[in-house]
Motif scaffolding. Structure first.
Motif, mmCIF file in Angstrom:
data_model
loop_
_atom_site.group_PDB
_atom_site.id
_atom_site.type_symbol
_atom_site.label_atom_id
_atom_site.label_comp_id
_atom_site.label_asym_id
_atom_site.label_seq_id
_atom_site.Cartn_x
_atom_site.Cartn_y
_atom_site.Cartn_z
ATOM 1 N N HIS A 171 7.669 10.401 12.858
ATOM 2 C CA HIS A 171 7.121 10.569 11.514
ATOM 3 C C HIS A 171 7.006 9.188 10.872
ATOM 4 C CE1 HIS A 171 10.914 9.731 9.432
ATOM 5 N NE2 HIS A 171 11.542 10.687 10.103
ATOM 6 N N LYS A 172 6.267 9.084 9.805
ATOM 7 C CA LYS A 172 6.092 7.823 9.107
ATOM 8 C C LYS A 172 7.332 7.481 8.287
ATOM 9 C CE LYS A 172 1.039 7.966 8.722
ATOM 10 N NZ LYS A 172 -0.123 7.984 7.803
ATOM 11 N N GLY A 173 7.485 6.191 7.994
ATOM 12 C CA GLY A 173 8.507 5.748 7.059
ATOM 13 C C GLY A 173 7.954 5.752 5.649
ATOM 14 N N LYS A 174 8.840 5.607 4.677
ATOM 15 C CA LYS A 174 8.415 5.684 3.280
ATOM 16 C C LYS A 174 9.226 4.719 2.428
ATOM 17 C CE LYS A 174 8.579 8.821 -0.710
ATOM 18 N NZ LYS A 174 8.827 10.183 -1.183
ATOM 19 N N ALA A 175 8.563 4.147 1.427
ATOM 20 C CA ALA A 175 9.249 3.372 0.391
ATOM 21 C C ALA A 175 8.615 3.716 -0.944
ATOM 22 C CB ALA A 175 9.140 1.871 0.655
ATOM 23 N N ALA A 176 9.428 3.784 -1.977
ATOM 24 C CA ALA A 176 8.932 4.085 -3.320
ATOM 25 C C ALA A 176 9.559 3.117 -4.309
ATOM 26 C CB ALA A 176 9.256 5.526 -3.707
ATOM 27 N N ALA A 177 8.804 2.801 -5.357
ATOM 28 C CA ALA A 177 9.300 1.877 -6.374
ATOM 29 C C ALA A 177 8.758 2.277 -7.735
ATOM 30 C CB ALA A 177 8.901 0.437 -6.041
ATOM 31 N N ARG A 178 9.533 1.936 -8.766
ATOM 32 C CA ARG A 178 9.125 2.176 -10.152
ATOM 33 C C ARG A 178 8.956 0.835 -10.859
ATOM 34 N NH1 ARG A 178 13.324 4.500 -11.653
ATOM 35 N NH2 ARG A 178 12.681 6.617 -11.128
ATOM 36 N N LEU A 179 7.812 0.663 -11.502
ATOM 37 C CA LEU A 179 7.525 -0.563 -12.236
ATOM 38 C C LEU A 179 7.411 -0.252 -13.722
ATOM 39 C CD1 LEU A 179 6.593 -3.525 -12.586
ATOM 40 C CD2 LEU A 179 4.265 -2.729 -12.064
ATOM 41 N N THR A 180 8.174 -0.970 -14.532
ATOM 42 C CA THR A 180 8.043 -0.878 -15.981
ATOM 43 C C THR A 180 7.627 -2.235 -16.525
ATOM 44 O OG1 THR A 180 9.697 0.878 -16.172
ATOM 45 C CG2 THR A 180 9.227 -0.403 -18.158
ATOM 46 N N VAL A 181 6.552 -2.224 -17.291
ATOM 47 C CA VAL A 181 6.046 -3.433 -17.938
ATOM 48 C C VAL A 181 6.275 -3.275 -19.445
ATOM 49 C CG1 VAL A 181 4.017 -4.864 -18.406
ATOM 50 C CG2 VAL A 181 4.323 -3.802 -16.152
ATOM 51 N N ARG A 182 6.879 -4.290 -20.053
ATOM 52 C CA ARG A 182 7.148 -4.251 -21.492
ATOM 53 C C ARG A 182 6.422 -5.415 -22.179
ATOM 54 N NH1 ARG A 182 10.815 -0.401 -22.236
ATOM 55 N NH2 ARG A 182 12.231 0.083 -20.498
#
Length: 374
Positions: A171-182
């Protein structure tokens, strides 16, 4: 207890991802200890979530691990026709959150305990049940470092995600990220006095779209659908009103990588675009929210051949969804996917599993137990 009785009890624990799971851990531990099985409960750093590891047979002889996660996704969809945390039977179908993904597999393993403990095993069967898999495999990394103290290096891990009880090698690998710009708020009539965070986020979004387009060109691996790695923007929030300069914007990004590629690296162009915003006066917060590696098991590996014999079906080359199997492989342990139910029923209202699927999985685990007596 029958596999149906056990599954009914497991469904009654609302072990939603990201919430305390002590109740379901205690319930499973009670069943295992009642069967005379050695159990270790391993706290995670959150303080209210736990992994569970149990061993049937001689722990320091190489054996097999049956791996599953105890958490489920939320069940807030209005289309549910019954309480998702009270299992409902309709003919051969058993409805409830987690029936397919993946309390059905855990129930089958627990239902097989009388057969597995009826006579001594020459090779052990271990049960590894984790937390918060649905949040990007958050629990398993806190279990894996303990394995050398818990058991001999395993011969293989069977991850019981719903696969129609047909083994899957990749199966594929996965990465997730959250970006907050202020940025800086203000009246929309004076854009010169503010810093528009949504406008700034556009740079990161543009980088994400460009990266997604590049990935379609390769590298390619035809066992996957699609045959290339991918990247997408999954959510975006920002702003209070149309006449207020938005001072904050948050977006979530996800990358899925074919085997041989670190999924975290696919997000780098987005992160770099975000960091350049600091030069324009914006504050940037980039948080990786989850990652797990791809899985790739050779077609003629001993574990793949074993599952072909146990199921009577040649293993599938690959699936699109991800599991904890890649984490075990990265730790140096062969892993494969094989569990009851259908992934198409998971994460949906009226999730269900068939009684015959549960029975077939229990039989497969019992057959594995017979192999471990040889």
């Amino acid at each position: 207890m029958t596999v149906i009785d056990i599954l009914k009890d497991l469904i009654a624990f609302p072990s939603v991802v990201g919430t305390p799971n002590g109740a379901i851990v205690d319930g499973i531990r009670g069943i295992l200890e009642g069967a005379g099985v050695r159990v270790r409960v391993l706290p995670g750093p959150e303080g209210d979530r736990y992994n569970l590891f149990a061993t049937i047979g001689p722990a320091m002889v190489p054996g097999y691990v049956l791996s599953g996660h105890m958490d489920v996704v939320p069940a807030t969809e209005p289309e549910w026709t019954s309480d998702p945390f009270r299992m409902r039977a309709d003919g051969d179908r058993l409805f409830g959150r987690g029936t397919s993904d993946m309390k059905g597999f855990i129930a089958a393993a627990l239902a097989a305990l009388p057969a597995l403990t009826a006579a001594p095993l020459a090779r052990p069967i271990h049960l590894a049940f984790t937390y918060d898999e649905e949040a990007g495999c958050q629990g398993a990394p806190h279990l894996l470092p303990h394995l050398p103290d818990l058991c001999a290096p395993p011969l293989g891990v069977i991850v019981g995600e719903p696969s129609g009880l047909r083994a899957v090698r990749a199966h594929k690998g996965k990465a997730a990220a959250r970006l907050t710009v202020r940025g800086r708020s203000g009246h929309s009539s004076r854009p010169d006095q503010g810093l528009n965070a949504i406008h700034a986020m556009a740079d990161a979004l543009t980088a994400a779209v460009a990266q997604a387009d590049r990935l379609t060109q390769g590298p390619l691996d035809s066992v996957f659908e699609p045959p290339y790695s991918s990247l997408q923007v999954g959510t975006i929030q920002g702003g209070l009103a149309v006449n207020i300069i938005p001072d904050a914007c948050t977006a979530e990004f996800e990358a899925r990588a074919i085997a041989g590629i670190d999924p975290v690296t696919l997000l780098e162009p987005v992160r770099e675009a975000a960091e350049r915003l600091e030069e324009r006066g914006f504050a940037v917060d980039w948080t990786q929210t989850g990652a797990y590696p791809a899985l790739f098991l050779a077609a003629r590996s001993p574990l793949a051949r074993l599952l072909e014999e146990l199921t009577g079906q040649e293993p599938l080359a690959a699936v699109s969804y991800g599991t904890e199997a890649g984490l075990y492989q990265t730790a140096g342990i062969d892993a494969i996917i094989c569990g009851p139910g259908d992934i198409a029923r998971a994460h949906r209202p009226n999730e269900h599993i068939l009684v015959e699927e549960l029975n077939a999985c229990q039989s497969m685990i019992e057959a594995l137990g017979q192999r471990c007596r040889l």
